[in-house]
Design a protein around this motif. Sequence first.
Motif, PDB file in Angstrom:
ATOM      1  N   TYR A 265      14.537  10.015   2.321  1.00 17.06           N
ATOM      2  CA  TYR A 265      14.151  11.386   2.052  1.00 17.06           C
ATOM      3  C   TYR A 265      15.020  12.304   2.907  1.00 17.06           C
TER       4      TYR A 265
ATOM      5  N   GLY B  50      10.937  21.634   2.134  1.00 14.70           N
ATOM      6  CA  GLY B  50      10.131  20.416   2.192  1.00 14.70           C
ATOM      7  C   GLY B  50      10.979  19.175   1.986  1.00 14.70           C
ATOM      8  N   LEU B  51      10.377  18.036   2.282  1.00 12.30           N
ATOM      9  CA  LEU B  51      11.085  16.773   2.071  1.00 12.30           C
ATOM     10  C   LEU B  51      11.381  16.562   0.599  1.00 12.30           C
ATOM     11  N   GLN B  52      12.543  15.990   0.345  1.00 13.35           N
ATOM     12  CA  GLN B  52      12.920  15.659  -1.024  1.00 13.35           C
ATOM     13  C   GLN B  52      13.375  14.212  -1.060  1.00 13.35           C
ATOM     14  N   LEU B  53      13.035  13.535  -2.139  1.00 13.11           N
ATOM     15  CA  LEU B  53      13.528  12.182  -2.309  1.00 13.11           C
ATOM     16  C   LEU B  53      15.031  12.226  -2.551  1.00 13.11           C
TER      17      LEU B  53
ATOM     18  N   LYS C  14      16.306   5.790  -3.783  1.00  9.87           N
ATOM     19  CA  LYS C  14      15.354   4.717  -3.563  1.00  9.87           C
ATOM     20  C   LYS C  14      15.902   3.401  -4.111  1.00  9.87           C
TER      21      LYS C  14
ATOM     22  N   ALA D 104       7.950   1.461  -8.533  1.00 12.19           N
ATOM     23  CA  ALA D 104       8.121   2.871  -8.197  1.00 12.19           C
ATOM     24  C   ALA D 104       7.004   3.398  -7.312  1.00 12.19           C
ATOM     25  N   GLY D 105       5.958   2.624  -7.067  1.00 11.71           N
ATOM     26  CA  GLY D 105       4.828   3.122  -6.291  1.00 11.71           C
ATOM     27  C   GLY D 105       5.246   3.592  -4.922  1.00 11.71           C
ATOM     28  N   SER D 106       4.910   4.803  -4.563  1.00 11.31           N
ATOM     29  CA  SER D 106       5.410   5.331  -3.297  1.00 11.31           C
ATOM     30  C   SER D 106       4.326   5.958  -2.444  1.00 11.31           C
ATOM     31  N   TYR D 107       3.070   5.684  -2.737  1.00 15.07           N
ATOM     32  CA  TYR D 107       2.063   6.249  -1.855  1.00 15.07           C
ATOM     33  C   TYR D 107       1.915   5.371  -0.624  1.00 15.07           C
TER      34      TYR D 107
ATOM     35  N   TYR E 161      -1.257  13.867  -1.422  1.00 16.29           N
ATOM     36  CA  TYR E 161      -1.117  13.144  -0.155  1.00 16.29           C
ATOM     37  C   TYR E 161      -1.039  14.138   1.000  1.00 16.29           C
TER      38      TYR E 161
ATOM     39  N   TYR F  20      -4.682   9.934   0.920  1.00 16.27           N
ATOM     40  CA  TYR F  20      -4.239  10.314  -0.404  1.00 16.27           C
ATOM     41  C   TYR F  20      -5.440  10.437  -1.335  1.00 16.27           C
TER      42      TYR F  20
ATOM     43  N   LEU G 229       0.207   7.830  -9.070  1.00 11.22           N
ATOM     44  CA  LEU G 229       0.464   7.132  -7.809  1.00 11.22           C
ATOM     45  C   LEU G 229       1.808   6.418  -7.811  1.00 11.22           C
ATOM     46  N   SER G 230       2.365   6.152  -8.970  1.00 15.25           N
ATOM     47  CA  SER G 230       3.604   5.389  -9.015  1.00 15.25           C
ATOM     48  C   SER G 230       4.824   6.276  -9.256  1.00 15.25           C
ATOM     49  N   GLU G 231       4.635   7.568  -9.209  1.00 16.45           N
ATOM     50  CA  GLU G 231       5.734   8.490  -9.459  1.00 16.45           C
ATOM     51  C   GLU G 231       6.250   9.116  -8.164  1.00 16.45           C
ATOM     52  N   LYS G 232       7.388   9.783  -8.265  1.00 17.52           N
ATOM     53  CA  LYS G 232       8.035  10.404  -7.115  1.00 17.52           C
ATOM     54  C   LYS G 232       7.149  11.460  -6.485  1.00 17.52           C
ATOM     55  N   LEU G 233       7.172  11.502  -5.141  1.00 14.14           N
ATOM     56  CA  LEU G 233       6.428  12.519  -4.403  1.00 14.14           C
ATOM     57  C   LEU G 233       7.233  13.802  -4.283  1.00 14.14           C
TER      58      LEU G 233
ATOM     59  N   PHE H 288       7.129  17.223  -1.963  1.00 11.76           N
ATOM     60  CA  PHE H 288       6.517  17.720  -0.738  1.00 11.76           C
ATOM     61  C   PHE H 288       6.499  19.244  -0.697  1.00 11.76           C
ATOM     62  N   GLY H 289       5.467  19.774  -0.051  1.00 17.46           N
ATOM     63  CA  GLY H 289       5.442  21.182   0.304  1.00 17.46           C
ATOM     64  C   GLY H 289       6.211  21.410   1.592  1.00 17.46           C
TER      65      GLY H 289
END
Lengths: 115, 113
Positions: A36, A43-46, A49, A98-101, B33, B48, B98-102, B104-105
């Motif tokens: 990131y 803010g953070l950006q991907l 990956k 792709a899960g990224s939580y 999250y 989350y 849940l499986s997609e790109k995050l 952020f603020g």
Amino acid sequence: GNSVTQMEGPVTLSEEAFLTINCTYTATGYPSLFWYVQYPGEGLQLLLKATKADDKGSNKGFEATYRKETTSFHLEKGSVQVSDSAVYFCALSPYSGAGSYQLTFGKGTKLSVIP
Amino acid sequence: GAGVSQSPSNKVTEKGKDVELRCDPISGHTALYWYRQSLGQGLEFLIYFQGNSAPDKSGLPSDRFSAERTGGSVSTLTIQRTQQEDSAVYLCASSLTLSEKLFFGSGTQLSVL
């Protein structure tokens, strides 16, 4: 538990220099790995990956290869620009695909590129 | 909105006071999250939500921290009886699932004096 270790900064480079930011991880199973980027005031950006061993993520001239044998995901760019100045975070998710939580992040590496 | 919105952007409070931090996710994103970014410590996962449910609250640092999400949209992170060690940037992110790109603020900078 899972952990990510990345090289500490700050890193200062001249424009067009080669960049490497080291990242190693500890995890069980088959994690997904991420870089990131946080530009000043944003803010953070991907950035990129990789979701399985030997995958190479790439974006905006940056690359990183998922090396399971060395548990590493080093970030590289052949020729940095002033606009690449930012803080870079290596991260992992314990979930393949792709899960990224529940991402676990490294402490971040601040990069400054000078003209 | 176009992105994840957090408010306030900065909050200064006195030790012992309660604070509420707000996150407006991207419209339609079901997952939300909260992370904390402390000086020199990197990002720490807090909690989350999938819809309005928080399946795992174990990342919250103490029982002074709570979070809720209503209507599958806005989320509030509440810190009761703030302590100086709570000072940090609190980041919110959302993703389509849940499986997609995050996404952020920009975070809320909390300073506890």
